[in-house]
Design an enzyme around this catalytic site. Structure first.
Site, short mmCIF file in Angstrom:
data_model
loop_
_atom_site.label_atom_id
_atom_site.label_comp_id
_atom_site.label_asym_id
_atom_site.label_seq_id
_atom_site.Cartn_x
_atom_site.Cartn_y
_atom_site.Cartn_z
CE LYS A 241 32.38 36.95 50.94
NZ LYS A 241 33.62 37.30 50.23
CB SER B 278 34.98 40.24 52.56
OG SER B 278 34.97 39.48 51.37
CB SER C 119 37.59 38.08 50.15
OG SER C 119 37.55 39.43 50.51
N1 GLN Z 1 40.06 43.05 51.49
C1 GLN Z 1 40.02 43.40 50.10
C2 GLN Z 1 39.05 44.54 49.92
O1 GLN Z 1 38.61 45.03 50.89
C3 GLN Z 1 39.63 42.20 49.29
C4 GLN Z 1 38.19 41.91 49.33
C5 GLN Z 1 37.79 40.71 48.55
O2 GLN Z 1 38.61 39.92 48.10
N2 GLN Z 1 36.48 40.60 48.34
O3 GLN Z 1 38.71 44.93 48.85
#
Ligand code: GLN
Length: 488
Positions: free
Chosen positions: A81, A156, A180
């Site tokens: 990532k 994400s 994420s």
């Molecule tokens: N979708 C969640 C957010 O937008 C989690 C993001 C993540 O785990 N980095 O914060």
């Protein structure tokens, strides 16, 4: 052999490379070819470093010819990532503010895998600074779900999940602050693990919300995630929140005594708003498990309804502090400006996208004098209550099972203009980050009405990552999802 590469476990690939059935460079050729053929459409990578991958493969092949030792990850072609630093590679965090930045160091997870001869092939797309659930917040482009290109891969870490689902690599790393890793794993039909907080070093991960962030693996089978986790975990003097890894073995083949397993099914995770197909897939699986002697127990995690609210105070607050460094001086696009303040403003105005700005404003507000007690402190107290819910529940059960997501992968554009509905797609994953417990998502089948993968979440007590993976391996053998491939 070459055609089988996609279905070999990491351990089997390493054996094949070691005993000469296949060369490491042929494994790289295989994956690079797939990336070249299909990533133009899927768009899981922000950058591909074919040369670095080939160089590493040659090094492994030479080591074997010279009769030298090879690491546990020899032959493991892995995607990272793009918020995790690799020496000499760009790290963008999916943001314009870091365009052109090249990392001068390896994250601890990278150096540990490098020591075991992993082959890094590229950096994957993400929502900007890991804020989002679909990759639509990436400043560059959105990644497509390999199972249906009109649908999001989740986020994400959507690029990592899509790369593994599409067979561009064997495995990938992502980061999970509120879901994420698990949400995109569920949407893309792969395994994704968020370890116990502190099991894996965050050194070299660009911080979003430091008390919630964890790095974890994606893979097409449970065993490979366990191998990666075993390599990347453990005490690191560069991250004081890490602990010496004396948890129950990460060997997923260490059989769990399935008849002694008790599973908790929290009522709050099975009520309204969850797709029928997801509910019935989990129900069927629970019936199967029962026939093997697993005990099922209805439980309650009464503070579940406050998870999303607490998370959207804690995470933006920490983000507002962590992202202060992107000011055009320490990091970030340097913009010409009349004075220092206008340079800061210009840089952040042009460099950050709308969702990041929204979070930074929320977080700055929640931390500001006069509001700190009302918001941040209150959210931290709620966090303790959520944590206590789990401690209480785990006195009576070994694992907690829930849907990973309320729906299967949604379509592009469906939620992007309604931030709250996007936030709610993490409703089942956020609690594990707030409590610091290990949790994972694994595919358990496909929807019939909407033929997309269905993900199930397993949550476990602190430090039971190994036991959780052993149990997941048992489930994997029952559901027989591994080996299914999307039609690219
Ligand atoms: N979708 C969640 C957010 O937008 C989690 C993001 C993540 O785990 N980095 O914060």
């Amino acid at each position: 052999m070459k055609n089988e590469i996609l279905n070999l476990t990491l351990a089997r690939t390493r054996d094949a490379v070691l005993n000469g059935e296949i060369k490491a460079h042929e494994v790289v050729d295989f994956y690079v070819e797939r990336i070249k053929k299909h990533d133009g459409v899927i768009k899981s990578f922000l950058s591909v470093d074919e040369d670095a991958a080939r160089k590493k493969a040659e090094e492994i092949d030479e080591k074997i010819m010279d009769g030298g030792k090879i690491g546990r990850l020899a032959g493991c072609v892995i995607a990272i990532k793009d918020n995790i630093n690799i020496l000499g590679s760009p790290t963008t965090c999916g943001s314009k503010i870091l365009e052109g930045y090249v990392s001068p160091y390896d994250a601890t997870v990278i150096s540990r895998m490098r020591d075991e001869d992993a082959i890094f092939v590229g950096k994957t797309n993400l929502d900007e600074f890991a804020m989002g659930s679909s990759t639509e917040n990436s400043a560059f482009f959105a990644t497509k779900n390999p199972w249906d290109k009109d649908r999001v891969p989740g986020g994400s870490s959507g690029g990592s999940a899509a790369a593994v689902a599409a067979g561009f690599t064997s495995t990938a790393l992502g980061s999970d602050t509120g879901g994420s890793i698990r949400q995109p794993a569920a949407f893309c039909g792969v395994v994704g693990v968020k370890p116990t907080y502190g099991l894996v070093s965050r050194y070299g991960l660009v911080a979003f919300a430091s008390s919630l962030d964890q790095i974890g693996p994606f893979s097409r089978n449970v065993e490979d995630s366990a191998v990666i986790l075993d390599v990347i975990s453990g005490k690191d003097r560069m991250d004081s929140t890490t602990f010496a890894q004396d948890i129950e073995g990460l060997d997923p083949l260490a059989a769990v005594d399935i008849r002694n397993i008790k599973i908790g099914l929290p009522e709050e995770y099975f009520s309204g708003g969850v797709d029928d197909e997801i509910l019935s897939a989990i129900e069927n699986l629970m019936r199967m498990l029962e026939s093997y002697g697993v005990k099922l127990k209805k439980i309650s995690l009464p503070h579940t309804k406050y998870c999303v609210a607490a998370y959207y105070i804690v995470a933006p607050s920490e983000a507002s502090s962590n992202l202060a460094r992107f000011d055009g001086v320490k990091y970030g696009l340097m913009k010409d400006a009349e004075n220092l303040l206008s340079m800061y403003i210009e840089t952040r105005e042009k460099g950050f996208g709308p969702e990041v700005k929204r979070r930074l404003m929320l977080g700055t507000y929640a931390l500001s004098s006069g509001y700190y007690d009302a918001y941040y402190l209150a959210a931290q107290k709620v966090r303790t209550l959520i944590s206590d819910d789990f401690s209480r529940a785990f006195k009576g059960v070994d694992f907690i099972i829930s849907p990973a997501t309320p729906t299967v992968a949604f379509r592009f554009g469906e939620k992007i203009s309604a931030p709250l509905s996007m936030y709610l797609s993490d409703i089942f994953t956020i609690s594990a980050n707030l409590a610091g417990i290990p949790a994972m998502s694994m595919p358990i089948g496909f929807g019939k009405k909407t033929p997309m993968p269905i993900g199930m979440q397993i949550m476990a007590p602190h430090f039971s990552d190994g036991k959780m993976l052993s149990f997941a391996k048992f489930v994997e053998d029952l559901v027989k999802f591994a080996g299914k491939e999307p039609n690219l």
